[in-house]
Enzyme design. Structure first.
Site, PDB file in Angstrom:
ATOM      1  CG  HIS A 272      46.532  30.345  36.472  1.00  0.00           C
ATOM      2  ND1 HIS A 272      46.119  30.731  35.602  1.00  0.00           N
ATOM      3  CD2 HIS A 272      45.472  29.661  37.109  1.00  0.00           C
ATOM      4  CE1 HIS A 272      44.884  30.613  35.156  1.00  0.00           C
ATOM      5  NE2 HIS A 272      44.246  29.613  36.074  1.00  0.00           N
ATOM      6  CB  CYS A 273      47.015  33.509  41.177  1.00  0.00           C
ATOM      7  SG  CYS A 273      46.365  32.136  41.408  1.00  0.00           S
ATOM      8  CB  ILE A 274      50.077  37.650  41.583  1.00  0.00           C
ATOM      9  CG1 ILE A 274      50.136  36.643  42.710  1.00  0.00           C
ATOM     10  CG2 ILE A 274      50.145  38.886  42.185  1.00  0.00           C
ATOM     11  CD1 ILE A 274      49.216  36.751  43.993  1.00  0.00           C
ATOM     12  CG  ASP A 277      43.475  35.731  40.009  1.00  0.00           C
ATOM     13  OD1 ASP A 277      43.484  35.154  38.927  1.00  0.00           O
ATOM     14  OD2 ASP A 277      43.983  35.116  41.145  1.00  0.00           O
TER      15      ASP A 277
END
Ligand SMILES: NC(=O)c1ccc[n+]([C@@H]2O[C@H](COP(=O)([O-])OP(=O)(O)OC[C@H]3O[C@@H](n4cnc5c(N)ncnc54)[C@H](O)[C@@H]3O)[C@@H](O)[C@H]2O)c1
Length: 440
Positions: A272-274, A277
């Protein structure tokens, strides 16, 4: 309950509200209730999540049912869909999703909805902390106006901070409690109060001078990973053309005791992040007429990796005189990284899509992902039976779960593409000179 200041006195038990009970919010609930002597109320729009927590179950892999149940039994934690109960909270942390829209722009609609809910019951002395990863400016430009529309003034009547979550699902060493936590306040008073609050249950707080610095810190951390993974993925593409083993090269470089940090290539970015974001920062900088070149280039290279893996599958199949169209391909691991059940943005899904577009019949095995929603239907994880191995023309290792028996996989599969170098790492690959093909 406090009157003018949301820090506990000897007689008070603070109430901590956490909005969003997912991978970030539920561990935060448990940490605060276990170590903070706080009463915790978790808020979520998803009724199933609320029911699960209230019945003492954990839907998050890193937390056991026992942890949630024992806190429930002691009356330290509860969950609700009733946002009006935010009024009961002395401190509120917002941990809702921050995905990308279809046009890959930030989707802050979840943050907006949560902020509206907080504003609806905002009262003097409450501490509000945004933890969701987002672009620099969100706390000041999105939250502050909504909260101040109540007539209450930030830094005087209520306190507003940004403090990014750093949880690394599956990581047994670094948890919510012992991972230093960055925090920045809208005003000095906001930062002071936010810091004191979290110091009740988190070992080390790292204070920065503004909410924007805290917001940018989180994006820097994730961009650092995205860009470095992009770099090693490009080195992998280069090494492949040179006929050099990229993993051997990286291992050798990593023996340098200073000035080198090890990152590994693979089938692409996931989670969900790298992958998400850095695009929040790209978008923000586009509004300021600045192009984020490293982010864009890393994203371009990383998104080429699923196709690179598919090309390796095609290469192996052609060695066996099998056409991709009509072949049977078994994917090992669908989760985006080892030993987790999270499939968000998993590169395995891109590999599956590309293989299907080329006419392959694709199945998967992942003990962490028993069911996979796929194109309006639901796929099931295959058992690793003799029938499946004899059906598969090629097995593709996409996630290096530690429970996989690589020796057995190499032994039973007709051919193996190893996008994680896992069979090589286990010393069981039958190498033919290509460091991505563990059995040809
Ligand atoms: N997952 C990670 O490893 C990780 C790590 C660090 C930071 N983050 C960031 O933390 C944030 C949350 O991520 P996550 O992985 O926990 O998401 P998640 O999808 O696992 O959980 C979010 C929860 O919020 C709920 N929700 C959505 N809108 C809501 C609303 N208006 N009111 C109440 N509940 C609402 C959802 O139902 C869901 O249960 C994101 O910004 C993410 O980038 C995630």
């Amino acid at each position: 309950m406090m009157n003018s200041h949301p820090l506990p006195s000897d007689n008070d038990v603070m109430t901590f509200g956490i909005i969003g009970l997912g991978y970030v919010g539920l561990p935060l609930c448990v940490e605060a209730a276990e170590n903070g002597a706080l009463k915790v109320i978790g808020f979520d729009v998803n009724e199933q999540v609320v029911e699960s927590v209230n019945s003492g179950c954990s839907h998050i892999q890193d937390l056991t049912d026992y942890q949630v149940r024992s806190l429930r039994n002691r009356g330290l934690i509860e969950a609700t869909c009733d946002m009006s109960r935010l009024a009961e909270c002395d401190a509120i942390s917002i941990c809702v999703p921050t995905p990308l829209s279809k046009t890959r722009d930030p989707d802050v609609s979840y943050i907006s909805a949560a902020s509206d809910a907080v504003a609806a019951t905002l009262r003097p002395s409450q501490l509000i902390v945004l933890e969701s990863t987002t672009y620099p400016g969100t706390t000041r430009e999105v939250l502050k106006p909504k909260l101040e529309s109540t007539g209450l003034v930030v830094g005087e009547d209520f306190y507003l901070c940004f403090s990014p979550e750093r949880v690394d699902p599956g990581n047994k060493t670094w948890t919510t409690k012992n991972t230093p936590k960055v925090i920045g306040g809208l005003t000095k008073a906001c930062g002071d109060i936010g810091q004191s609050f979290y110091e009740q249950f988190i070992d080390k707080l790292v204070r920065v001078s503004s909410v924007e610095a805290a917001e940018l810190t989180k994006i820097l951390e994730n961009t650092f990973r995205a860009v470095n993974i992009g770099l090693v993925n490009e080195i992998a593409l280069i090494a492949d053309r040179l006929g050099v083993d990229v993993w051997e090269t990286i291992d050798a470089a990593a023996t340098k005791p200073f000035g080198f940090m090890k990152f590994l290539p693979g089938p692409g970015l996931g989670g969900h992040c790298i992958p998400v974001d850095p695009h929040y920062l790209s978008w923000k900088m586009r509004t300021l007429n600045y192009k984020t070149r490293f982010i864009d280039l890393a994203s371009e290279v990383n998104s080429e990796m699923p196709m690179f893996v598919v090309d390796k599958v095609r290469e192996v199949l052609s060695q066996h005189r099998v056409s991709m169209n009509g072949s049977g391909i078994l994917l090992l691991g669908i989760a985006y990284k080892s030993d987790v059940d999270d499939i968000r943005e998993s590169p395995a899904l891109d590999v599956m899509q590309l293989l299907q577009e080329d006419g392959a019949d694709v199945r998967y095995h992942d003990p962490y992902v028993p069911k996979l929603p796929w194109k309006g239907a639901e796929l099931s994880s295959e058992e690793l039976t003799d029938t499946v191995f004899s059906w598969a023309d090629c097995v593709v290792i996409l996630t290096d779960h530690s429970c996989f028996n690589y020796e057995e996989i190499i032994d039973r599969a007709k051919a193996v593409v190893d996008a994680r170098h896992a069979a090589f790492g286990a010393g069981v690959a039958i190498a033919d000179g290509d460091s991505w093909i563990a059995k040809s």
